[in-house]
Design a protein around this motif. Structure first.
Motif, short mmCIF file in Angstrom:
data_model
loop_
_atom_site.label_atom_id
_atom_site.label_comp_id
_atom_site.label_asym_id
_atom_site.label_seq_id
_atom_site.Cartn_x
_atom_site.Cartn_y
_atom_site.Cartn_z
N THR A 10 0.83 -1.20 0.00
CA THR A 10 0.00 0.00 0.00
C THR A 10 0.87 1.25 0.00
O THR A 10 0.60 2.20 -0.73
CB THR A 10 -0.93 -0.02 1.23
N GLN A 50 -7.64 0.51 -0.13
CA GLN A 50 -7.83 -0.83 0.44
C GLN A 50 -9.12 -0.89 1.25
O GLN A 50 -9.86 -1.84 1.17
CB GLN A 50 -6.62 -1.17 1.32
N ASP A 105 -5.92 -1.17 -4.83
CA ASP A 105 -5.37 -1.80 -3.63
C ASP A 105 -6.31 -2.91 -3.19
O ASP A 105 -7.35 -2.66 -2.60
CB ASP A 105 -5.18 -0.75 -2.52
N GLU A 106 -5.94 -4.11 -3.51
CA GLU A 106 -6.71 -5.31 -3.15
C GLU A 106 -8.17 -5.23 -3.61
O GLU A 106 -9.09 -5.25 -2.79
CB GLU A 106 -6.63 -5.57 -1.65
MG LIG Z 1 -2.22 -2.76 2.10
#
Ligand SMILES: [Mg+2]
Ligand SMILES: Nc1ncnc2c1ncn2[C@@H]1O[C@H](COP(=O)(O)OP(=O)(O)OP(=O)(O)O)[C@@H](O)[C@H]1O
Lengths: 285, 270
Positions: free
Chosen positions: A58, A102, A180-181
């Motif tokens: 991140t 995220q 992010d994810e």
């Molecule tokens: Mg992360």
């Protein structure tokens, strides 16, 4: 940027790199999270960043958009150095990006439609409300949430929030999208739909894509290139095949989801204690 | 020991520097905002949130201040046979000092607390970063409308408090204690001039600005977690409270100097 091309980081200047990072170091106090990383994200390609939890994935992509400033090193966006720009200039650069947080980072005082409307009203020249609404509806349909326009984030599930955030990140059709994810917290089918969406945006609109993920299925499916971070360094970098056959034990453990003997040793040593702690609870007196 | 103290001093100074920069940026951005009609809806929305619900509390505060002053001062004045001057005493105090200061303190708690909590929560849930990531300046988008709303509303709320303070004093003085109605108002009108009211209201602009900038800054720099938000709110209130008192003192000195410069003129004309 003649000077950038003299730099030794990448041999052919910034070449095809839309985002180029040179000798990036980021630390928080004494915790060195990224240690002298040099990297070039190619135009129109999908780059997947993998690595264990807490390794700085991140932090890395936040540096790409200068939400965090590096302690040392340089960051370029399309040959323009951005890590030292003042906020006002940075804001212009950032409109070329889409960033999926995220945790979603939806505005909780706005409903779903207003969240996606936000970047549109801030930056596009669209003044016709109807037209803006059409865009919102189209983006929501892309993430499978048409009909949720009037919901507030608090009323959505974790996965739904993630998808609204995704719709917001792509609202302005950015040239570069940092995810992010994107599939964490989604069921496998929905995750696959999101994978397809990422691929579709990249293939049809030529979007330069960076995806941070733990999900190897997703990584193999969408990646043109996979980068693995470990202890602040890039320990593997190549296409899916390269990663699958990578000799580094950490890489093999990560992609196969197997803990090392060292990791497990801790657990084994503590299992006796855990048993000992299975004590009667208060209410049993 | 000395080292930690030194480190803390440096940290505090750095924090002051950051605050100064933040304050400067918000004020500049406010000027920019006023020139753009497109930002007015944001300001209007904040004025609704901040202003409307503050009116009742501010009015109650004002009323009690007026009544308390009346109860306290009546006996002393009556002892000297000066009870008809009660109105001057109450009204000058309310309009010049207590109305503005107590309204500001009330707002620092009510509005400042809410601002810090809201922005602090936005900060820890990355919503402020989200604004930034979409190429919008969070100071301009989040801090400025709040700042302008506070700046414009505090003086108005002070006027409400003043009105109720004067009424509260009148209620106790004339209706409860039976001071002669005409005398009460005559002395009041004689003792309180427009200048006194203006001083109080002008203070409001400064108090409102201070409350908003401090609260926004604390929200923007709030530390992680629920505890971080709580701590930011506490710090914001304490800092606002001290600033209100310090500003009140500073402004009192300045206004006195201005008054002394112009009073001879006024008396010549009048
Ligand atoms: Mg992360
Ligand atoms: N704002 C911050 N202040 C201090 N330390 C931070 C901050 N942000 C991240 N870190 C530290 O940086 C390290 C990497 O964090 P990061 O969030 O990048 O991990 P990650 O690889 O994204 O992990 P995950 O997969 O769990 O999301 C962590 O050790 C974390 O403690």
């Amino acid at each position: 940027m003649v000077k950038a091309e003299d730099n030794k980081g990448t041999a052919e200047g910034n070449g095809n790199g839309v985002i180029v990072v040179k000798n990036l170091t980021k630390r928080f106090g004494n915790n060195i999270v990224l240690d002298n990383i040099t990297l070039s994200i190619e135009k129109g390609k999908t780059t997947v960043v993998i690595g264990p939890s807490g390794c700085g994935k991140t932090v890395l992509i936040k540096n790409f958009i200068v939400l965090l400033r590096p302690n040392s090193g340089e960051i370029y966006f399309k040959d323009k150095r951005i890590d030292n720009l003042p906020d006002r200039e940075l804001n212009k650069v950032r409109t070329h990006y889409g960033f999926l947080f995220q945790g979603g980072a939806l505005f909780d005082s706005f409903n779903v439609a207003e969240n996606i409307m936000f970047p549109i009203t801030q930056h596009s020249r669209i003044t016709d409300w109807r037209q803006a609404e059409d865009i919102v509806n189209a983006k929501l349909a892309m993430v499978g949430l048409d009909g949720f326009q009037n919901y507030y984030p608090a009323k959505l599930s974790g996965g739904q929030r993630k998808r609204v955030a995704l719709a917001r990140a792509i609202a302005l059709n950015p040239e570069v999208i940092l995810y992010d994810e994107p599939t964490t917290g989604l069921d496998p089918i929905r995750a696959d739909i999101i994978n397809e969406l990422i691929l579709k945006l990249q293939r049809e609109l030529g979007v330069t894509t960076v995806v941070v993920t733990h999900d190897m299925t997703s990584a193999y499916k969408i990646a043109d290139r996979i980068i693995m971070l470990h202890n602040g360094k890039i320990i593997a970098d190549g296409d899916a095949e390269h990663i699958r056959n990578h000799p580094h034990p950490q890489v093999q453990q990560f992609i196969n989801g197997q803990a090392s003997e060292d990791d497990l040793a801790v657990l084994r040593a503590s299992s006796d204690i855990a048993k000992a702690q299975f004590l009667p609870r208060d209410f049993e007196e | 020991m000395l080292e930690t103290l030194g480190a803390k001093t440096i940290e505090d100074l750095a924090d002051m520097g950051r605050f100064g920069r933040f304050a400067w940026r918000s004020i500049v951005a406010s000027g920019w905002s006023i020139a753009r009609v497109t930002t007015y809806p944001l300001i209007w929305a904040q004025m609704n949130i901040i202003g409307v619900h503050s009116v009742p509390v501010v009015m109650i505060t004002g009323a009690f201040v007026g009544m308390i002053l009346a109860v306290m001062a009546y006996d002393q004045l009556a002892g000297m046979g000066l009870e008809e001057h009660l109105g001057v005493l109450i009204n000058v105090s309310v309009v010049k000092e207590l109305g503005p200061v107590l309204t500001a303190v009330m707002l620092a708690g009510r509005v400042g607390g809410a601002l810090t909590a809201e922005l602090g929560t936005m900060n820890v849930t990355e919503q402020i970063d989200a604004v930034r990531s979409m190429g919008t300046d969070p100071v301009r988008y989040l801090a400025v409308p709040r700042l302008l709303a506070c700046l414009l509303l505090t003086p108005i709320l002070i006027i409400y408090a003043d009105l109720l303070g004067v009424l509260g004093g009148y209620f106790i003085g004339v209706i409860q204690f039976g001071i002669n109605n005409q005398a009460y108002w005559k002395f009041s009108a004689y003792g309180v001039d427009l200048w006194d009211v203006a001083v109080g209201v002008i203070k409001g602009f400064f108090f409102g600005t201070a409350i908003a900038i401090i609260s926004c800054y604390k929200g923007f720099t709030c530390k992680e977690g629920a505890e971080g938000v709580g701590q930011a709110c506490t710090e914001a209130f304490v800092a606002s409270f001290i600033s209100i008192l310090a500003l009140d003192f500073g402004l009192a000195v300045i206004f006195k100097a201005i008054y002394n410069t112009f009073w001879p003129l006024k008396s010549l004309v009048g």
